[in-house]
Design a protein around this motif. Structure first.
Motif, PDB file in Angstrom:
ATOM      1  N   ALA A  42       0.846  -1.048  -0.125  1.00 17.61           N
ATOM      2  CA  ALA A  42      -0.005  -0.096   0.079  1.00 17.61           C
ATOM      3  C   ALA A  42       1.016   1.208  -0.095  1.00 17.61           C
TER       4      ALA A  42
ATOM      5  N   ASP B 110      -6.158  -7.225  11.703  1.00 19.40           N
ATOM      6  CA  ASP B 110      -7.084  -6.465  10.754  1.00 19.40           C
ATOM      7  C   ASP B 110      -8.445  -7.157  10.834  1.00 19.40           C
TER       8      ASP B 110
ATOM      9  N   PRO C  13      -3.646  -3.990   3.782  1.00 18.13           N
ATOM     10  CA  PRO C  13      -3.118  -4.987   3.339  1.00 18.13           C
ATOM     11  C   PRO C  13      -1.681  -5.394   3.894  1.00 18.13           C
TER      12      PRO C  13
ATOM     13  N   SER D 129       0.326   3.769   1.815  1.00 15.67           N
ATOM     14  CA  SER D 129       0.484   4.079   3.150  1.00 15.67           C
ATOM     15  C   SER D 129       1.820   3.585   4.058  1.00 15.67           C
TER      16      SER D 129
ATOM     17  N   ALA E 237      -9.163  -9.977  12.991  1.00 16.85           N
ATOM     18  CA  ALA E 237      -9.836  -9.807  14.216  1.00 16.85           C
ATOM     19  C   ALA E 237     -10.231  -8.256  14.260  1.00 16.85           C
TER      20      ALA E 237
ATOM     21  N   ASP F 105      -3.425   2.522  12.262  1.00 16.03           N
ATOM     22  CA  ASP F 105      -3.688   3.222  11.084  1.00 16.03           C
ATOM     23  C   ASP F 105      -5.286   3.003  10.671  1.00 16.03           C
TER      24      ASP F 105
HETATM   25  C1  LIG Z   1      -6.035   2.276   5.954  1.00 18.05           C
HETATM   26  S1  LIG Z   1      -6.164   0.771   6.104  1.00 18.05           S
HETATM   27  C2  LIG Z   1      -4.513   0.335   6.976  1.00 18.05           C
HETATM   28  C3  LIG Z   1      -3.521   0.471   5.864  1.00 18.05           C
HETATM   29  C4  LIG Z   1      -2.165  -0.279   6.570  1.00 18.05           C
HETATM   30  N1  LIG Z   1      -1.619   0.610   7.496  1.00 18.05           N
HETATM   31  C5  LIG Z   1      -1.171  -0.571   5.348  1.00 18.05           C
HETATM   32  O1  LIG Z   1      -0.027   0.104   5.378  1.00 18.05           O
HETATM   33  O2  LIG Z   1      -1.405  -1.533   4.785  1.00 18.05           O
HETATM   34  C6  LIG Z   1      -7.371   0.822   7.611  1.00 18.05           C
HETATM   35  C7  LIG Z   1      -7.751  -0.865   7.680  1.00 18.05           C
HETATM   36  O3  LIG Z   1      -8.368  -0.416   8.940  1.00 18.05           O
HETATM   37  C8  LIG Z   1      -8.954  -1.647   8.955  1.00 18.05           C
HETATM   38  N2  LIG Z   1     -10.317  -1.686  10.087  1.00 18.05           N
HETATM   39  C9  LIG Z   1     -11.149  -0.840  10.232  1.00 18.05           C
HETATM   40  N3  LIG Z   1     -11.832  -0.964  11.137  1.00 18.05           N
HETATM   41  C10 LIG Z   1     -11.422  -2.136  11.870  1.00 18.05           C
HETATM   42  C11 LIG Z   1     -11.535  -2.716  12.905  1.00 18.05           C
HETATM   43  N4  LIG Z   1     -12.551  -2.559  13.781  1.00 18.05           N
HETATM   44  N5  LIG Z   1     -10.712  -3.651  13.646  1.00 18.05           N
HETATM   45  C12 LIG Z   1      -9.718  -3.925  12.773  1.00 18.05           C
HETATM   46  N6  LIG Z   1      -9.364  -3.418  11.511  1.00 18.05           N
HETATM   47  C13 LIG Z   1     -10.066  -2.383  11.376  1.00 18.05           C
HETATM   48  C14 LIG Z   1      -9.741  -2.099   7.654  1.00 18.05           C
HETATM   49  O4  LIG Z   1     -10.058  -3.096   7.363  1.00 18.05           O
HETATM   50  C15 LIG Z   1      -8.540  -1.167   6.873  1.00 18.05           C
HETATM   51  O5  LIG Z   1      -7.807  -2.292   6.163  1.00 18.05           O
END
Ligand SMILES: C[S@@+](CC[C@H](N)C(=O)[O-])C[C@H]1O[C@@H](n2cnc3c(N)ncnc32)[C@H](O)[C@@H]1O
Length: 874
Positions: free
Chosen positions: A27, A77, A56, A29, A92, A118
């Protein structure tokens, strides 16, 4: 985090996206964490890291890359994460105890040095977990962080600027020693996300559960935001001065800066002004909305305005509001404005219309007031300037006084009397002391002086309207001349080309003017006439000496120094004692003398050396007069009569009828000199205008004869009187008012060929350098040959050795002792060659690794050096 959105969204495929792809990150990010770590260095020293909301797995990749080997990395995640070496992952929900237990099971009794978060709620997708807002997710991640973080550990979290932001920061600062919010460069500007890096975890023994309870943390602000009133003021585009900064951050779930609305919302909505203030674009998506685009009332302006509301001004908003009103009327949502008085249901619309009308009326009133004020000020300024210039003409004001307010309080008393132009003119005229700068004004004064009736007329207190107008016109022309001179001065200061051009034209004038000492005497006189100050005083002195001619001279002076030049000639003739009939014949011969002399000529003849030459001049003049008289004797009786007729009327001398035979007299020696100079120039440089080449070709091909050329010379542009015309007019005419001589393709081709040949010639320096090089090579060769001869003559060498030696010498002589440069191969460091150490495959001999960036930088460096050199030279 839908995949489709990521790839199709506008501008999403930016440089970080490409970089991530190139460097194998999952990603874009990942770069946010890289940049955060670059700033705070928390990964290099960490032995255990938990990444919450890690799919991811971009951040996990970065953590695995930057953290020491054998460190523990755990990623969680909602969605499963593809395996990453050295990383343990779970699927999770971080808000559940299950997730907590999973992490606990993995870490055992280890503590994490870094907890990353994140997460963003999966807005817009069908996730059940959407119940939690971003801020709550942050609080949940903090809950896990405080449980697993070691004392002094780091917690990095993403937050959105919202109403909860300040509360979150407050909670962080209760638990961490240092809390900093930052936005890494890879985070898009349009995104409201911001990263908070909390360092130095305090690890308190007891943490108040309220700190981690969303109900308590976000409670206070929920009630304090009065969104409707706040938005109303902020969004009111017609009162931008009342805009407040939005300190409350973004609304929950609304984390973008670019907002769109539909045309339907704008047209049907109750608060269109708020829509204009809070959205960026109005979209036409439905069939009905698209049909509106084709309506007459939807002008191009309206369509353009809908594209970007943020760049619009008051006027544009008004256009949109009017369009809305008309469309509503078309759609039957509103009753026509004129009916509103009777319809009670449309009170709201009526108010809107009133407001718009008020705005437009107010604008109109302000515009009208401003233009009236500007007009008044312009008129006032013009009047003052005209007055000042006229005062200058009367020598009552120094040029420095221009622009000074004449209505100065100190000058107020009696000022009107002193500077009353009408009175002054009257007084001056009666005393014959006015030195007008303006020829036209002079003529008015002249006629008044000559005419006794006119003298009576000027006794009247008020000048007639014609005279007034003439005077005004004169003043304005003088002003125009003054402005033109100032403009030329400015141009002269600024533009070197203009200076050069002017200098050239001056030189030409000087060439033209130079017609011998006799001419100069006249021009001398003329310059005296046209000037006041020292010159005039000198004249007066001379006049005192010669008392006999005093009256006549003063008469002349009284009639103004600037009288038309031909009239002066007549006066000169009057002074002489010649019989009138013969005198008139001199008009032709004296014609060329009417050219004004340049300042340089005047300066030259003002030298002491020429001061005693008056008599000689007179003598010369007399001689010429006699010669002319003799010449004049020969023409026919008819022309004599004509001349006599003209002599009766002074003003008639301005137009001199000319016979064809008189053409001979028109030839001027100065012109001949000029022609000779021109011919010399042509001999040296050839013809260099397309017109000249065309004419030359026509003459050579016998398409034109000499007579044709002469006939062509008589055209509407050739015999133009320039007397009395202002200099700016003449300057402008010299550029455009000339005969249009046709040019042929052949002539232009010939000129181009000539220019190309010139261009192909090397510049002097290059030619010299080439010649030097050639000379040195010849010298070297000669030297080598001499040495070769010596070798040839030696006896203690075999023939083979001699040949070898001679060959060596000759080679050295030819190459100048320089070794031939070995070729260096350039290998671009990209693709397979990137990051390569050692010789790249398939490259033999000398080579250099280059990369595109280095090439660019070198080029930029050279460019800069060049520019600096240029600047220095300038
Ligand atoms: C911006 S992405 C993270 C990207 C990650 N930092 C990377 O570099 O690949 C945000 C993630 O937060 C996850 N997410 C949202 N709510 C969540 C929750 N309640 N528990 C776990 N993951 C969650 C989403 O599935 C998503 O994949």
């Amino acid at each position: 985090m839908g995949k489709a959105q990521k790839k199709t969204g506008k501008g999403r495929l930016d440089k970080y996206y490409k970089l991530a792809k190139e460097q194998g990150y999952r990603a874009r990010s990942a770069f946010k964490l890289i940049q955060l770590n670059k700033k705070y260095n928390f990964l290099e020293s960490a032995r255990c890291c938990i990444d919450l909301c890690a799919a991811p797995g971009g951040w996990l990749q970065v953590a695995s890359k930057y953290m020491p080997t054998n460190s523990v990395i755990v990623g969680v995640d909602l969605v499963p994460i593809k395996p990453i070496p050295r990383v343990v992952t779970f699927a999770a929900d971080i808000t559940t105890p299950h997730c907590r237990n999973l992490i606990r099971g993995e870490l055992k009794d280890w503590k994490a040095d870094v907890v990353l978060h994140d997460g963003a709620p999966n807005v817009g997708t069908a996730w059940i977990q959407d119940a939690y807002s971003q801020s709550e997710l942050v609080l949940m991640s903090l809950k896990l962080a405080v449980e697993f973080l070691v004392k002094g550990g780091t917690f990095v979290t993403k937050v959105f600027r919202s109403v909860d932001y300040n509360n979150l920061i407050w909670v962080f600062s209760q638990l961490f020693g240092k809390v900093e919010a930052t936005k890494p460069p890879s985070s898009r500007n349009v995104s409201a996300e911001i990263f908070v890096v909390c360092r130095d975890f305090l690890s308190p023994k007891h943490i108040d559960p309220k700190f981690l309870d969303p109900k308590h943390v976000f409670k206070e602000l929920a009630s304090s935001v009065d969104k409707t009133t706040g938005n109303d003021v902020q969004a009111n585009v017609f009162h931008p001065e009342k805009k407040r900064r939005q300190r409350d951050g973004y609304a929950d779930g609304d984390y973008t800066l670019f907002k769109t609305t539909t045309a339907t919302d704008f047209i049907h909505g109750d608060d269109p002004i708020a829509i204009l203030g809070s959205f960026n674009k109005i979209l036409f998506t439905t069939e009905e909305e698209k049909n509106w685009l084709f309506m007459d009332i939807t002008t191009l302006d309206v369509k353009e305005n809908c594209q970007d509301l943020k760049v619009l001004g008051k006027g544009d908003f008004k256009t949109l509001m009017k369009w809305r009103l008309k469309l509503r009327e078309e759609l039957g949502l509103d009753v026509k404005t004129k009916d509103t008085e009777e319809v009670t249901e449309t009170v709201e619309i009526e108010e809107e219309v009133d407001e718009e009308q008020q705005i437009s009326e107010e604008l109109e009133r302000l515009n009208a007031e401003a233009s009236a004020r500007a007009k008044r000020e312009r008129r006032k300024a013009n009047e003052i300037r005209t007055k000042t210039i006229q005062r200058m003409q009367l020598q009552m004001t120094a040029p420095l006084d221009i622009g000074l307010e004449q209505s100065d309080a100190a000058l107020g008393v009696g000022q009107d009397d002193v500077f009353d132009l009408v009175e002054t003119e009257k007084g001056m005229n009666t005393r014959n002391q006015v030195h007008w700068l303006d020829d036209e004004a002079l003529e008015v004064t002249d006629s008044e002086n000559d005419d006794s009736e006119g003298a009576e007329e000027i006794d009247e207190d008020v000048l007639s309207s014609d005279e007034e107008r003439d005077r005004r016109v004169g003043g304005l022309e003088a002003e125009l001349d003054g402005l033109y001179d100032a403009y030329k001065d400015r141009l002269r200061e600024r533009d070197a080309k203009f200076r050069a051009k002017e200098e050239r034209s001056k030189n030409k004038e000087r060439e033209k003017e130079w017609g011998g000492i006799q001419n100069e005497k006249d021009s001398d006189e003329e310059s005296t006439d046209s000037e006041g100050g020292w010159d005039v005083s000198q004249r007066n002195k001379a006049r005192d000496d010669d008392s006999s001619s005093e009256d006549e001279t003063s008469d002349e002076e009284g009639e103004g120094g600037n009288i038309a030049t031909n009239r002066k000639r007549i006066r000169i003739l009057k002074d002489s004692t010649l019989p009138s009939a013969k005198r008139q014949r001199l008009v032709n011969t004296l014609e060329p003398l009417s050219k004004p002399s340049s300042a340089a000529t005047r300066l030259w003849f003002s030298q002491d050396l020429f001061s005693g030459l008056d008599g000689a001049d007179n003598f010369q003049e007399d001689e010429e007069v006699e010669e002319n008289m003799d010449e004049a004797d020969s023409p026919s009786e008819e022309s004599d009569n004509e001349m006599e007729e003209v002599s009766d009327e002074e003003d008639g001398f301005e137009v001199v009828p000319q016979n064809q035979d008189d053409d001979v007299d028109m030839w001027d020696t100065a012109d001949q000199d000029q022609d000779a100079a021109k011919q010399e120039k042509v001999r040296q440089f050839g013809l260099n205008t397309a017109e000249a080449v065309t004419l030359a070709q026509m003459l050579v091909n016998r398409q034109k004869s000499k007579t044709d050329l002469i006939n062509d010379g008589f055209n509407r542009y050739s015999l133009n009187s320039k007397d009395g015309l202002p200099s700016w007019f003449l300057d402008d005419e010299s550029k455009h008012y000339k005969a249009n001589i046709p040019v042929t393709k052949e002539a232009i081709a010939a000129l181009r060929a000539k220019q190309r040949a010139l261009d192909a010639r090397p510049i002097k320096k290059v030619a010299e350098a080439k010649a030097r090089k050639k000379l040195k090579a010849a010298q070297r060769l000669e030297k080598a040959m001499k040495k070769a001869e010596g070798v040839n003559e030696t006896t203690d060498m075999t023939e083979r050795e001699k040949a070898k030696q001679i060959e060596k010498l000759m080679q050295k002589g030819l190459s100048g002792g320089k070794k031939a440069k070995k070729e260096v191969k350039l290998v671009v460091a990209k693709g397979a060659h990137k990051g390569i150490k050692g010789r790249p495959k398939g490259v033999k001999g000398r080579y250099t690794m280059v990369d595109a960036r280095m090439k660019k930088e070198l080029k930029a460096k050279k460019r800069k050096e060049k520019q600096q050199k240029k600047r220095k030279r300038a």
